[in-house]
Write a protein that holds these residues in place. Structure first.
Motif, PDB file in Angstrom:
ATOM      1  N   ALA B 148      86.647   6.655-107.024  1.00  0.00           N
ATOM      2  CA  ALA B 148      87.547   7.745-106.645  1.00  0.00           C
ATOM      3  C   ALA B 148      88.542   8.047-107.759  1.00  0.00           C
ATOM      4  O   ALA B 148      88.799   9.221-108.068  1.00  0.00           O
ATOM      5  N   PHE B 149      89.026   7.011-108.380  1.00  0.00           N
ATOM      6  CA  PHE B 149      89.993   7.223-109.464  1.00  0.00           C
ATOM      7  C   PHE B 149      89.355   7.940-110.653  1.00  0.00           C
ATOM      8  O   PHE B 149      89.930   8.862-111.215  1.00  0.00           O
ATOM      9  N   GLN B 152      88.725  11.498-110.007  1.00  0.00           N
ATOM     10  CA  GLN B 152      89.902  12.348-110.073  1.00  0.00           C
ATOM     11  C   GLN B 152      90.361  12.571-111.509  1.00  0.00           C
ATOM     12  O   GLN B 152      90.685  13.681-111.904  1.00  0.00           O
ATOM     13  N   LEU B 177      91.660   6.423-103.096  1.00  0.00           N
ATOM     14  CA  LEU B 177      92.411   6.878-104.265  1.00  0.00           C
ATOM     15  C   LEU B 177      93.824   6.289-104.290  1.00  0.00           C
ATOM     16  O   LEU B 177      94.368   5.924-105.362  1.00  0.00           O
TER      17      LEU B 177
END
Lengths: 419, 192
Positions: B148-149, B152, B177
Motif C-alpha cells: 500500500a505504501f 501510494q 496505509l
C-alpha cells in the motif's frame, strides 16, 4: 478520522525520500523485449529477439490461431480430391473392357452401304466398257451391280462398338485397308479374291453363297481400296499375308520401278460362281488358249497348308497373266485357290462376318487404277494405235499388251488386230 | 516539454489498443520505473522482479484488445502487477509466509506525529542517507502495508485506487496505509 485521512495523504517529504531511493530501473534488454512484443502485437514491426540472454518473447497464440483450421481444411480438400480422382480412374478402368478380351470392333450396319457405293462407280464404268465388248452379258452385269447391296446385307448385323475405342479401331481399319489395298493392287489381288470366293463355294456349297459373297465383298473391298477388315480369327493370317505382300511388292518395285498398276482389279466377279462378270460364259475355254501359257499351269488346284503362303513376288507379267487366266477360267480359279484362302473363308460362316469397311469415300476412287485405254473409248482406231505406239516407245509393254488386247476386242476387224 | 504529457494514460492505452505502437512506448516509459520498483520491493529479488515485471507488461499487451477505460490506467497496471505477484507467491509456496491479513494485527498504533516541517530532514541528514533508511524501514513492513505504501508513493495512487488494485475494501487499504506510514515515520524519527 479526518485528521487521519489527512495524514494518509501523500507526504511530500516522504515522497522526496522515495524519489531519492528510487534509482532502480528495469534492464534495457527487458525494455526492448517488451517494446518489441508490443510492436509485434500490433504488427508495426518484425519481431525482435531479446538480447543479453533474454529469451525471445514467445509468439502470441492469437496470431497462430488460424494456422490449424486452415491446414486441416487444406488436408481435407486434398484428401477428398485424391479419393475422387482415384475413384474416377478406377471407374474408367472398370468400364473399359480389357484389351486382350476385347471383341473386334464392328461398324454399324449403316456403314457398309455408303462404303460400298464408291466402289461401284468404277466397277460400273468397267462394266460399261465390257458391255461394249460383250453385249451378251447384261444379266451378269446387273447381278454384279446388285452385288454391293447384297454384300451389305450379308455382312453381319451391327454390334455397337464400345465408344472408348471405336474411333481408334476405325482409324486403324482405314489405315490397314489402305495398306492392304496397295499390296493387293500390286500383286493382282483379284486372283486371291477369286480364290477366296471359290473356296467358300467349294467348302460350303451353294447354300453358302451369301457367306461367299461376304468374303468376296471383303476381299474386293480390300482390293478396291475399301476397308474390309478380316474376321477376327483371320487376323493373324491376314497380317502375315500383308507382310508377305508388302515384301513382294517391294521386290517387285525394285525390279520394275516404272510400272504402274492398272486394270487388274477392275473386273468384278459374279457373286457365287466366281466367273468374271465381264467375260462371256463360253469364253473360258477360249481364254485358256490365250497368249499366257504360264497361267494354264496355275489352273489346277494347289493345296497349300499355309493360310496365305509368302509366295515369291509376282512379276508384272505373271500378275497380268494370272489375272487374265482368272477372268477366263472362272470356276476353276475358285477351285485353285480354295485351300490357300481357307481360313479367311472358313471364318465367314461362323456368324462372325468381317466387320464392314470404314467409310472413306474420298480415298477410294484414287486407289482404283484407270484402264490404259482411258480416253480412247470414243476415239478411232488410229488413236488407239498411236497410244499403242507410244507405249511401245516408252517400253510400257504390259500397258501396250493390255491396250492391244482391248483394241482387238473393240476392233476385231481392223487390220492391225490381225497382226 | 514532452508533447505527450498532455495525453492521459487511458488515451495512450486506447491508442495502443487501436494499433498505435508509439502510444505504448510512451505509456511504458511513464510507468516502467514505478512498476518495476513495486515488483522489486515486494519480491526483494532483482531476477524475479525482472520476470514478473515482464509478465505484467506482456499481460497488458495481450489484454489490449479488450481494454476499456473503467478506471485509471495506474490502477489497472498495478492490479495486473498485484495479481501476478499473488500468482508468484502461490506458485512458490510463499502465500503462507506473506500475510495480507494484518488488518487485525494488534500492532500498537503509534500516536500520529505532527507533520514535520519540510526542511527538517534535510537539516540533519542528507537525502541519500534518509532514502537508505526509508528502504530499510520498507523492508521491515508487512507485505500488504508495504504494498500500500509503495502504491501510494511510487504510483501516486489514492486510498480508493489502492483498494481497487489490491482487491480490498477502502478501509482495509486505508488501515494498511496508516500502519505503514506510522511505522516509517516512527523509524525515521527514531533514527534521527
Amino acid at each position: 478520522m479526518a485528521v487521519n485521512d489527512t495524514n494518509l495523504e501523500r507526504d511530500p517529504a516522504l515522497a522526496r525520500l522515495m524519489q531519492a531511493a528510487s534509482g532502480e530501473q528495469p534492464p534495457a534488454a527487458l525494455d526492448a523485449a517488451i517494446l518489441a512484443a508490443a510492436r509485434r502485437e500490433v504488427g508495426a514491426r518484425p519481431a525482435v529477439v531479446g538480447g543479453c540472454g533474454q529469451a525471445a518473447i514467445p509468439p502470441l497464440r492469437a496470431k497462430r490461431n488460424w494456422y490449424v483450421p486452415v491446414s486441416i481444411a487444406a488436408m481435407m480438400v486434398l484428401s477428398i480430391s485424391l479419393v475422387l480422382t482415384m475413384h474416377h480412374e478406377k471407374g474408367d478402368e472398370l468400364s473399359q473392357p480389357p484389351v486382350a478380351t476385347r471383341a473386334p470392333p464392328k461398324a454399324p450396319a449403316s456403314a457398309p452401304a455408303p462404303a460400298a457405293e464408291p466402289a461401284v462407280a468404277p466397277a460400273e464404268k468397267a462394266d460399261a466398257m465390257l458391255r461394249d465388248a460383250a453385249p451378251a452379258q447384261p444379266k451378269l452385269a446387273e447381278e454384279k451391280r446388285a452385288q454391293p447391296a447384297k454384300t451389305a446385307d450379308a455382312i453381319s448385323q451391327p454390334e455397337a462398338p464400345p465408344k472408348a475405342y471405336g474411333e481408334l479401331a476405325k482409324k486403324q481399319r482405314v489405315e490397314k485397308t489402305e495398306a492392304a489395298a496397295d499390296n493387293a493392287a500390286a500383286l493382282g489381288s483379284s486372283t486371291r479374291r477369286d480364290q477366296a470366293v471359290g473356296s467358300a463355294t467349294r467348302e460350303h456349297g451353294p447354300a453358302r453363297d451369301s457367306a461367299a459373297t461376304t468374303a468376296k465383298a471383303a476381299s474386293g473391298a480390300v482390293t478396291g481400296g475399301l476397308s474390309g477388315a478380316p474376321a477376327p480369327q483371320d487376323r493373324a493370317p491376314v497380317e502375315a499375308r500383308r507382310e508377305a505382300e508388302a515384301s513382294g511388292r517391294q521386290a517387285q518395285e525394285r525390279q520394275r520401278p516404272s510400272l504402274g498398276v492398272r486394270g487388274f482389279d477392275s473386273a468384278p466377279l459374279d457373286g457365287a460362281s466366281g466367273v468374271p462378270a465381264g467375260a462371256p460364259a463360253g469364253a473360258a475355254a477360249s481364254q485358256s488358249a490365250s497368249p499366257l501359257p504360264r497361267e494354264a499351269k496355275l489352273a489346277p488346284a494347289k493345296p497349300t497348308p499355309e493360310p496365305f503362303p509368302a509366295q515369291a513376288p509376282l512379276s508384272r507379267d505373271e500378275a497380268l497373266a494370272r489375272n487374265e487366266a482368272d477372268r477366263s477360267t472362272g470356276g476353276s480359279s475358285a477351285t485353285r485357290g480354295a485351300t490357300s484362302e481357307a481360313p479367311a473363308v472358313a471364318a465367314a460362316p461362323q456368324a462372325k462376318p468381317a466387320p464392314p469397311p470404314a467409310p472413306k469415300p474420298a480415298a477410294r476412287p484414287a486407289l482404283k487404277p484407270a484402264p490404259v485405254w482411258r480416253g480412247l473409248e470414243d476415239q478411232p482406231p488410229e488413236k488407239w494405235l498411236e497410244r499403242l505406239a507410244e507405249f511401245r516407245r516408252d517400253n510400257r509393254s504390259i500397258d501396250a499388251d493390255e491396250l492391244l488386247a482391248e483394241f482387238r476386242r473393240r476392233f476385231p476387224d481392223h487390220p492391225a488386230s490381225a497382226r | 516539454m514532452d508533447t505527450t504529457a498532455a495525453v492521459s494514460d487511458e488515451q495512450l492505452m486506447l491508442a495502443y489498443r487501436d494499433g498505435d505502437a508509439g502510444a505504448f512506448d510512451t505509456l511504458y516509459r511513464r510507468h516502467k520505473g514505478p512498476v518495476y520498483r513495486y515488483m522489486l520491493r515486494q519480491c526483494r529479488n532483482a531476477g524475479v522482479a525482472d520476470e514478473l515485471f515482464q509478465d505484467v507488461w506482456m499481460n497488458l499487451i495481450r489484454a489490449r484488445e479488450g481494454y476499456t477505460v473503467q478506471a485509471k490506467f495506474t490502477t489497472y497496471i498495478y492490479k495486473l502487477a498485484h495479481n501476478r505477484l499473488i500468482d508468484h507467491y502461490r506458485k512458490h509456496g510463499q502465500a503462507a509466509m506473506v500475510s495480507f491479513d494484518d488488518d487485525s494485527e494488534e500492532a500498537p498504533i503509534i500516536a500520529e506525529p505532527q507533520a514535520a516541517p519540510r526542511d527538517e530532514p534535510e537539516k540533519h541528514l542528507d537525502i541519500k542517507q534518509q532514502a537508505a533508511q526509508l528502504l530499510q524501514l520498507l523492508d521491515a513492513l508487512p507485505e500488504s502495508q508495504r504494498e500500500a505504501f509503495v502504491m501510494q508513493y511510487e504510483g501516486g495512487m489514492s486510498v480508493e485506487e489502492i483498494a481497487d488494485a489490491t482487491g480490498v475494501t477502502r478501509e482495509t487499504a486505508k488501515s494498511r496505509l496508516r500502519y505503514a506510514m506510522s511505522k516509517i515515520r516512527q523509524g525515521l524519527t527514531a533514527w534521527q
